[in-house]
Design an enzyme around this catalytic site. Structure first.
Site, PDB file in Angstrom:
ATOM      1  N   LYS A  29     -54.686 -16.239  18.630  1.00  0.00           N
ATOM      2  CA  LYS A  29     -55.850 -15.507  19.125  1.00  0.00           C
ATOM      3  C   LYS A  29     -55.701 -15.229  20.627  1.00  0.00           C
ATOM      4  O   LYS A  29     -54.831 -15.818  21.293  1.00  0.00           O
ATOM      5  CB  LYS A  29     -57.109 -16.320  18.812  1.00  0.00           C
ATOM      6  CG  LYS A  29     -57.348 -16.480  17.289  1.00  0.00           C
ATOM      7  CD  LYS A  29     -58.594 -17.292  16.993  1.00  0.00           C
ATOM      8  CE  LYS A  29     -58.844 -17.386  15.494  1.00  0.00           C
ATOM      9  NZ  LYS A  29     -60.109 -18.119  15.184  1.00  0.00           N
ATOM     10  N   TYR A  69     -62.636 -10.243   8.912  1.00  0.00           N
ATOM     11  CA  TYR A  69     -63.714 -11.242   8.888  1.00  0.00           C
ATOM     12  C   TYR A  69     -64.921 -10.777   8.071  1.00  0.00           C
ATOM     13  O   TYR A  69     -66.051 -11.196   8.358  1.00  0.00           O
ATOM     14  CB  TYR A  69     -64.131 -11.584  10.316  1.00  0.00           C
ATOM     15  CG  TYR A  69     -63.176 -12.541  11.024  1.00  0.00           C
ATOM     16  CD1 TYR A  69     -62.815 -13.768  10.443  1.00  0.00           C
ATOM     17  CD2 TYR A  69     -62.658 -12.255  12.285  1.00  0.00           C
ATOM     18  CE1 TYR A  69     -61.955 -14.646  11.095  1.00  0.00           C
ATOM     19  CE2 TYR A  69     -61.795 -13.131  12.945  1.00  0.00           C
ATOM     20  CZ  TYR A  69     -61.458 -14.334  12.333  1.00  0.00           C
ATOM     21  OH  TYR A  69     -60.612 -15.217  12.983  1.00  0.00           O
ATOM     22  N   ASN A 132     -60.698 -21.156  19.508  1.00  0.00           N
ATOM     23  CA  ASN A 132     -59.894 -22.154  18.790  1.00  0.00           C
ATOM     24  C   ASN A 132     -58.443 -21.737  18.530  1.00  0.00           C
ATOM     25  O   ASN A 132     -57.801 -22.229  17.609  1.00  0.00           O
ATOM     26  CB  ASN A 132     -60.613 -22.627  17.518  1.00  0.00           C
ATOM     27  CG  ASN A 132     -60.822 -21.505  16.523  1.00  0.00           C
ATOM     28  OD1 ASN A 132     -60.424 -20.373  16.757  1.00  0.00           O
ATOM     29  ND2 ASN A 132     -61.428 -21.816  15.392  1.00  0.00           N
ATOM     30  N   HIS A 135     -55.467 -18.517  14.025  1.00  0.00           N
ATOM     31  CA  HIS A 135     -55.982 -18.236  12.684  1.00  0.00           C
ATOM     32  C   HIS A 135     -54.902 -18.529  11.655  1.00  0.00           C
ATOM     33  O   HIS A 135     -53.737 -18.231  11.881  1.00  0.00           O
ATOM     34  CB  HIS A 135     -56.378 -16.756  12.549  1.00  0.00           C
ATOM     35  CG  HIS A 135     -56.616 -16.354  11.124  1.00  0.00           C
ATOM     36  ND1 HIS A 135     -57.805 -16.611  10.470  1.00  0.00           N
ATOM     37  CD2 HIS A 135     -55.805 -15.770  10.206  1.00  0.00           C
ATOM     38  CE1 HIS A 135     -57.715 -16.174   9.212  1.00  0.00           C
ATOM     39  NE2 HIS A 135     -56.512 -15.658   9.022  1.00  0.00           N
ATOM     40  N   GLU A 146     -54.792 -10.536   3.601  1.00  0.00           N
ATOM     41  CA  GLU A 146     -54.649 -10.444   5.052  1.00  0.00           C
ATOM     42  C   GLU A 146     -53.284  -9.869   5.438  1.00  0.00           C
ATOM     43  O   GLU A 146     -53.183  -9.062   6.372  1.00  0.00           O
ATOM     44  CB  GLU A 146     -54.841 -11.827   5.682  1.00  0.00           C
ATOM     45  CG  GLU A 146     -56.289 -12.307   5.583  1.00  0.00           C
ATOM     46  CD  GLU A 146     -56.492 -13.713   6.137  1.00  0.00           C
ATOM     47  OE1 GLU A 146     -55.503 -14.330   6.600  1.00  0.00           O
ATOM     48  OE2 GLU A 146     -57.642 -14.193   6.106  1.00  0.00           O
TER      49      GLU A 146
END
Ligand code: ADP
Length: 169
Positions: A29, A69, A132, A135, A146
């Site tokens: 990320k 998402y 965080n 992913h 995905e």
């Protein structure tokens, strides 16, 4: 070749080719890229024995992120999540190997870094759920979706480990 010789043998055994070919989508990320964690994260996956079959760096559009998402669209943090995920470049990868989906989730750690074990990416590098670092797809089916969303199949490379005998003349 000796160091990774055992993995060559593994890939050559014909018994369980299909689960050796399991693939997952991993994305570093924007906070992970900003914090120069790309190398360390890739190293963990290589060291574990997984095979990198696709890699790219991009700044994601709202379109691709809202698809990625879509299950979270009713969550209160959804719009800030999309803003965070599009705030800078991502490094998006496809990794392949035995049980790669489940093993990657374990390597990544709990969504909330406060619950992530030390030794996991989130447990070692993150303190807040909204930053965080990484992913990882959460199921084999989810991974397939995905991977299709983020990659064209021509950009995924089905390469083989070098045969030891052909390199040690
Ligand atoms: P995971 O990424 O571990 O699969 P989820 O699919 O539940 O977790 O959530 C997707 C992402 O949304 C998380 O990785 C995190 O970036 C963000 N997120 C989840 N819960 C929260 C929260 N309570 N507040 C802010 N961001 C959150």
């Amino acid at each position: 070749g000796l160091l990774w010789g055992h993995r060559v043998v593994w890939h050559r055994s014909k018994s369980s080719l299909s689960d050796v070919k399991e693939r997952t989508l991993i994305a570093i990320k924007p906070d992970g890229v900003q914090r120069r964690l790309v190398g360390q994260i890739i190293q963990r996956f290589e060291q574990r024995g997984f095979k990198l079959v696709g890699l790219k760096m991009l700044q994601a559009s709202q379109d691709i992120l809202s698809e990625h998402y879509c299950d979270l669209r009713t969550k209160p943090f959804y719009s800030s999540l999309l803003r965070y995920m599009s705030s800078g470049p991502l490094v998006v990868m496809v990794w392949e190997g035995h049980n790669v989906v489940q093993t990657s989730r374990t390597m990544v750690g709990s969504t909330n870094p406060a619950e992530a074990q030390a030794g996991t990416v989130r447990g070692d590098f993150s303190i807040h759920v909204s930053r965080n670092v990484i992913h990882a797809s959460d199921s084999v089916e989810g991974a397939q979706k995905e991977i299709q969303l983020w990659f064209q199949s021509k950009d995924l490379l089905d390469w083989d480990c070098w045969d030891q005998t052909s390199t040690s003349e």
